[in-house]
Design a protein around this motif. Structure first.
Motif, PDB file in Angstrom:
ATOM      1  N   SER A   1     -20.078 -21.892   6.999  1.00  0.00           N
ATOM      2  CA  SER A   1     -19.497 -21.440   6.301  1.00  0.00           C
ATOM      3  C   SER A   1     -19.376 -21.985   4.790  1.00  0.00           C
ATOM      4  CB  SER A   1     -17.976 -21.013   6.475  1.00  0.00           C
ATOM      5  OG  SER A   1     -17.247 -20.501   5.454  1.00  0.00           O
ATOM      6  N   SER A   2     -19.309 -23.364   5.069  1.00  0.00           N
ATOM      7  CA  SER A   2     -19.393 -24.078   3.669  1.00  0.00           C
ATOM      8  C   SER A   2     -20.708 -24.246   3.082  1.00  0.00           C
ATOM      9  CB  SER A   2     -18.643 -25.426   3.687  1.00  0.00           C
ATOM     10  OG  SER A   2     -19.498 -26.408   4.392  1.00  0.00           O
ATOM     11  N   LYS A   3     -21.810 -24.176   4.009  1.00  0.00           N
ATOM     12  CA  LYS A   3     -22.945 -24.526   3.382  1.00  0.00           C
ATOM     13  C   LYS A   3     -23.736 -23.090   2.731  1.00  0.00           C
ATOM     14  CE  LYS A   3     -27.545 -26.538   4.695  1.00  0.00           C
ATOM     15  NZ  LYS A   3     -28.561 -26.838   5.933  1.00  0.00           N
ATOM     16  N   TYR A   4     -23.400 -22.133   3.446  1.00  0.00           N
ATOM     17  CA  TYR A   4     -23.998 -20.737   2.949  1.00  0.00           C
ATOM     18  C   TYR A   4     -23.190 -19.835   2.229  1.00  0.00           C
ATOM     19  CZ  TYR A   4     -28.050 -22.314   5.685  1.00  0.00           C
ATOM     20  OH  TYR A   4     -28.793 -22.958   6.254  1.00  0.00           O
ATOM     21  N   LYS A   5     -21.851 -20.195   1.738  1.00  0.00           N
ATOM     22  CA  LYS A   5     -20.811 -19.785   1.291  1.00  0.00           C
ATOM     23  C   LYS A   5     -20.656 -18.215   2.038  1.00  0.00           C
ATOM     24  CE  LYS A   5     -20.758 -22.849  -1.557  1.00  0.00           C
ATOM     25  NZ  LYS A   5     -20.343 -24.168  -0.841  1.00  0.00           N
ATOM     26  N   VAL A   6     -20.457 -18.143   3.093  1.00  0.00           N
ATOM     27  CA  VAL A   6     -20.374 -16.852   3.957  1.00  0.00           C
ATOM     28  C   VAL A   6     -18.850 -17.208   4.832  1.00  0.00           C
ATOM     29  CG1 VAL A   6     -22.572 -16.151   3.981  1.00  0.00           C
ATOM     30  CG2 VAL A   6     -21.710 -17.526   5.916  1.00  0.00           C
ATOM     31  N   GLY A   7     -18.361 -15.948   5.157  1.00  0.00           N
ATOM     32  CA  GLY A   7     -17.315 -15.979   5.909  1.00  0.00           C
ATOM     33  C   GLY A   7     -17.720 -16.364   7.540  1.00  0.00           C
ATOM     34  N   THR A   8     -16.897 -16.942   8.369  1.00  0.00           N
ATOM     35  CA  THR A   8     -17.286 -17.098   9.762  1.00  0.00           C
ATOM     36  C   THR A   8     -16.082 -17.403  10.547  1.00  0.00           C
ATOM     37  OG1 THR A   8     -17.220 -19.666   9.555  1.00  0.00           O
ATOM     38  CG2 THR A   8     -19.393 -18.725   9.313  1.00  0.00           C
ATOM     39  N   LEU A   9     -16.053 -16.778  11.765  1.00  0.00           N
ATOM     40  CA  LEU A   9     -15.189 -16.913  12.797  1.00  0.00           C
ATOM     41  C   LEU A   9     -15.870 -17.430  14.044  1.00  0.00           C
ATOM     42  CD1 LEU A   9     -12.418 -15.755  13.789  1.00  0.00           C
ATOM     43  CD2 LEU A   9     -13.625 -13.690  14.321  1.00  0.00           C
TER      44      LEU A   9
ATOM     45  N   PHE B   1     -29.075 -15.289   9.217  1.00  0.00           N
ATOM     46  CA  PHE B   1     -28.345 -14.208   8.502  1.00  0.00           C
ATOM     47  C   PHE B   1     -27.490 -15.084   7.676  1.00  0.00           C
ATOM     48  CE2 PHE B   1     -28.468 -10.140  10.565  1.00  0.00           C
ATOM     49  CZ  PHE B   1     -29.560 -10.074  11.536  1.00  0.00           C
ATOM     50  N   ALA B   2     -27.015 -16.057   7.812  1.00  0.00           N
ATOM     51  CA  ALA B   2     -26.171 -16.711   6.883  1.00  0.00           C
ATOM     52  C   ALA B   2     -27.069 -16.765   5.693  1.00  0.00           C
ATOM     53  CB  ALA B   2     -25.568 -18.182   7.327  1.00  0.00           C
ATOM     54  N   LYS B   3     -28.181 -17.336   5.539  1.00  0.00           N
ATOM     55  CA  LYS B   3     -29.025 -17.342   4.440  1.00  0.00           C
ATOM     56  C   LYS B   3     -29.062 -16.075   3.716  1.00  0.00           C
ATOM     57  CE  LYS B   3     -32.118 -20.822   5.897  1.00  0.00           C
ATOM     58  NZ  LYS B   3     -33.559 -20.991   6.621  1.00  0.00           N
ATOM     59  N   ALA B   4     -29.039 -15.037   4.372  1.00  0.00           N
ATOM     60  CA  ALA B   4     -29.175 -13.722   3.801  1.00  0.00           C
ATOM     61  C   ALA B   4     -27.911 -13.263   3.551  1.00  0.00           C
ATOM     62  CB  ALA B   4     -29.840 -12.880   4.715  1.00  0.00           C
ATOM     63  N   GLY B   5     -26.709 -14.012   3.466  1.00  0.00           N
ATOM     64  CA  GLY B   5     -25.546 -13.674   2.887  1.00  0.00           C
ATOM     65  C   GLY B   5     -24.455 -12.944   3.833  1.00  0.00           C
ATOM     66  N   TYR B   6     -24.586 -12.958   5.193  1.00  0.00           N
ATOM     67  CA  TYR B   6     -23.964 -12.144   6.209  1.00  0.00           C
ATOM     68  C   TYR B   6     -22.905 -12.958   6.603  1.00  0.00           C
ATOM     69  CZ  TYR B   6     -27.011  -8.434   7.406  1.00  0.00           C
ATOM     70  OH  TYR B   6     -27.772  -7.168   7.652  1.00  0.00           O
ATOM     71  N   ASN B   7     -21.516 -12.663   6.726  1.00  0.00           N
ATOM     72  CA  ASN B   7     -20.638 -13.185   7.544  1.00  0.00           C
ATOM     73  C   ASN B   7     -21.034 -13.479   9.041  1.00  0.00           C
ATOM     74  OD1 ASN B   7     -18.721 -12.980   5.280  1.00  0.00           O
ATOM     75  ND2 ASN B   7     -17.954 -10.926   5.726  1.00  0.00           N
TER      76      ASN B   7
ATOM     77  N   THR C   1     -11.097  -7.126  12.735  1.00  0.00           N
ATOM     78  CA  THR C   1      -9.673  -7.402  12.042  1.00  0.00           C
ATOM     79  C   THR C   1     -10.216  -8.406  10.993  1.00  0.00           C
ATOM     80  OG1 THR C   1      -8.630  -6.935  14.089  1.00  0.00           O
ATOM     81  CG2 THR C   1      -7.441  -8.161  12.217  1.00  0.00           C
ATOM     82  N   LYS C   2     -10.792  -9.149  10.908  1.00  0.00           N
ATOM     83  CA  LYS C   2     -11.009 -10.252  10.073  1.00  0.00           C
ATOM     84  C   LYS C   2     -11.962  -9.749   8.756  1.00  0.00           C
ATOM     85  CE  LYS C   2     -12.260 -14.955   8.777  1.00  0.00           C
ATOM     86  NZ  LYS C   2     -12.157 -16.305   8.940  1.00  0.00           N
ATOM     87  N   PHE C   3     -13.023  -9.157   9.329  1.00  0.00           N
ATOM     88  CA  PHE C   3     -14.063  -8.800   8.435  1.00  0.00           C
ATOM     89  C   PHE C   3     -14.169  -7.073   7.972  1.00  0.00           C
ATOM     90  CE2 PHE C   3     -15.704 -12.738  10.480  1.00  0.00           C
ATOM     91  CZ  PHE C   3     -15.765 -13.427   9.222  1.00  0.00           C
ATOM     92  N   GLY C   4     -13.315  -6.563   8.661  1.00  0.00           N
ATOM     93  CA  GLY C   4     -13.206  -5.114   8.387  1.00  0.00           C
ATOM     94  C   GLY C   4     -14.441  -3.956   9.261  1.00  0.00           C
ATOM     95  N   GLY C   5     -15.236  -4.771   9.943  1.00  0.00           N
ATOM     96  CA  GLY C   5     -16.128  -4.356  10.714  1.00  0.00           C
ATOM     97  C   GLY C   5     -17.253  -5.000  11.145  1.00  0.00           C
TER      98      GLY C   5
ATOM     99  N   LYS D   1     -21.855  -8.107   4.545  1.00  0.00           N
ATOM    100  CA  LYS D   1     -22.186  -7.389   5.959  1.00  0.00           C
ATOM    101  C   LYS D   1     -21.895  -8.518   6.921  1.00  0.00           C
ATOM    102  CE  LYS D   1     -25.304  -3.538   5.172  1.00  0.00           C
ATOM    103  NZ  LYS D   1     -26.700  -3.013   5.502  1.00  0.00           N
ATOM    104  N   THR D   2     -21.350  -8.272   7.982  1.00  0.00           N
ATOM    105  CA  THR D   2     -20.922  -8.986   9.233  1.00  0.00           C
ATOM    106  C   THR D   2     -21.955  -8.870  10.261  1.00  0.00           C
ATOM    107  OG1 THR D   2     -18.855  -8.921   8.292  1.00  0.00           O
ATOM    108  CG2 THR D   2     -18.853  -9.712  10.570  1.00  0.00           C
ATOM    109  N   VAL D   3     -22.412  -9.944  10.845  1.00  0.00           N
ATOM    110  CA  VAL D   3     -23.008  -9.976  12.308  1.00  0.00           C
ATOM    111  C   VAL D   3     -22.322 -10.961  13.275  1.00  0.00           C
ATOM    112  CG1 VAL D   3     -24.303 -11.988  11.634  1.00  0.00           C
ATOM    113  CG2 VAL D   3     -25.301 -10.511  13.345  1.00  0.00           C
ATOM    114  N   LEU D   4     -22.068 -10.277  14.573  1.00  0.00           N
ATOM    115  CA  LEU D   4     -21.678 -10.817  15.539  1.00  0.00           C
ATOM    116  C   LEU D   4     -22.933 -11.390  16.784  1.00  0.00           C
ATOM    117  CD1 LEU D   4     -18.517  -9.823  17.848  1.00  0.00           C
ATOM    118  CD2 LEU D   4     -20.626 -10.997  18.837  1.00  0.00           C
TER     119      LEU D   4
END
Ligand code: NAD
Length: 255
Positions: free
Chosen positions: A45-53, A21-27, A74-78, A2-5
């Motif tokens: 991104s590198s600490k929690y292995k999640v996508g970031t923008l 949210f990163a700890k919970a696996g969100y982009n 566009t980057k995360f599909g939603g 999932k992705t959070v802005l």
């Protein structure tokens, strides 16, 4: 995934919520004016292995807000969760309150939430799922002197929250406000200095006799606890919570 802005997430409360949210696996889509924004996004991104923008979108500019949302989609599909958090403060008696500060606070603390929510709406509606979390304040529920613009914007965002709850209900979109008491962030550190000037008292007295005077529990709200509440509101268990304004204010708004 999932992705959070989160708007205004390169400092203070927004950054703390982003980490939860990163700890919970969100982009995470970061936004904020701090020049360290790109580094913060890369580190998380590198600490929690999640996508970031990271987006430097200025919340005073609707077209930049729309562009930020579109880049994220566009980057995360939603965007699954939108947290409208960016905010500024200015403290002055009404007769001295600068009109440009009023305009900026209304735009950043309130109108930016409208623009971002409007921009994500179509994609959330299409997915029949979405969470909008607005960081209001205890000052969305009660007033304090010298904060005309802030109190107005924070009350206003609770109104927006309720409208989005009604409009989102048929589409699986929930909308809630969180209303924190004082959290020790750079925004509050600055207020301590400003209030000391307005009231003409030492900074230690501002903390005990001004900031926390209306809060029955004499402590600052923790960023981690706010992050946990936001995560809960984003979860499936919170599907039936919508249109609410949830205080985490040490009992302030109970008085
Ligand atoms: P902060 O100053 O640490 O962070 C504010 C963030 O908003 C920063 O990242 C900043 O760059 C960003 N921002 C400001 N203007 C912007 C603009 N024009 N465009 C893009 N980003 C912008 O403050 P904080 O204490 O973390 O506050 C975050 C939110 O929490 C605010 O909405 C604030 O009103 C609310 N809040 C804070 C407290 C508290 O005690 N700190 C209490 C209740 C509510």
């Amino acid at each position: 995934m999932k992705t959070v802005l989160i708007t205004g997430s390169t400092s203070g409360l927004g950054l703390g919520i982003a980490i939860e949210f990163a700890k919970a696996g969100y982009n995470i889509i970061f936004n904020g004016l701090e020049k360290e924004g790109p580094e913060i996004a890369a580190d998380i991104s590198s600490k929690y292995k999640v996508g970031t923008l990271y987006s430097a979108a200025n919340m005073l500019k609707p077209e930049e807000i729309i562009e930020m949302v579109n880049q994220g989609i566009t980057k995360f599909g939603g965007i699954d969760v939108l947290i409208n958090n960016a905010g500024i403060q200015f403290v002055a008696p009404i007769e001295d309150f600068p009109t440009e500060k009023w305009n900026d606070i209304i735009a950043i603390n309130m109108s930016s939430a409208f623009h971002a929510s409007k921009a994500v709406w179509h994609s959330m509606k299409a997915k029949k799922s979405g969470r909008i979390i607005n960081i209001s304040s205890v000052h969305g529920l009660v007033a304090s002197e010298y904060k005309s613009a802030y109190v107005t914007a924070k009350h206003g965002i609770i109104g927006l929250t309720k409208v989005l709850a009604l409009e989102g209900a048929p589409f699986g979109i929930t909308s809630n406000s969180i209303c924190p008491g004082y959290v020790k962030t750079p925004l509050v550190e600055k207020q301590i200095k400003d209030q000391a000037k307005s009231h003409n008292i030492p900074e230690a007295d501002v903390i005990n006799k001004v900031l926390l005077v209306k809060q029955p529990i004499k402590d600052f709200v923790s960023i981690e606890a706010l992050g946990a509440l936001a995560l809960f509101l984003a979860s499936d268990n919170a599907a039936m919570i919508t249109g609410s304004a949830i205080p985490m204010d040490g009992g302030w708004s109970a008085a």
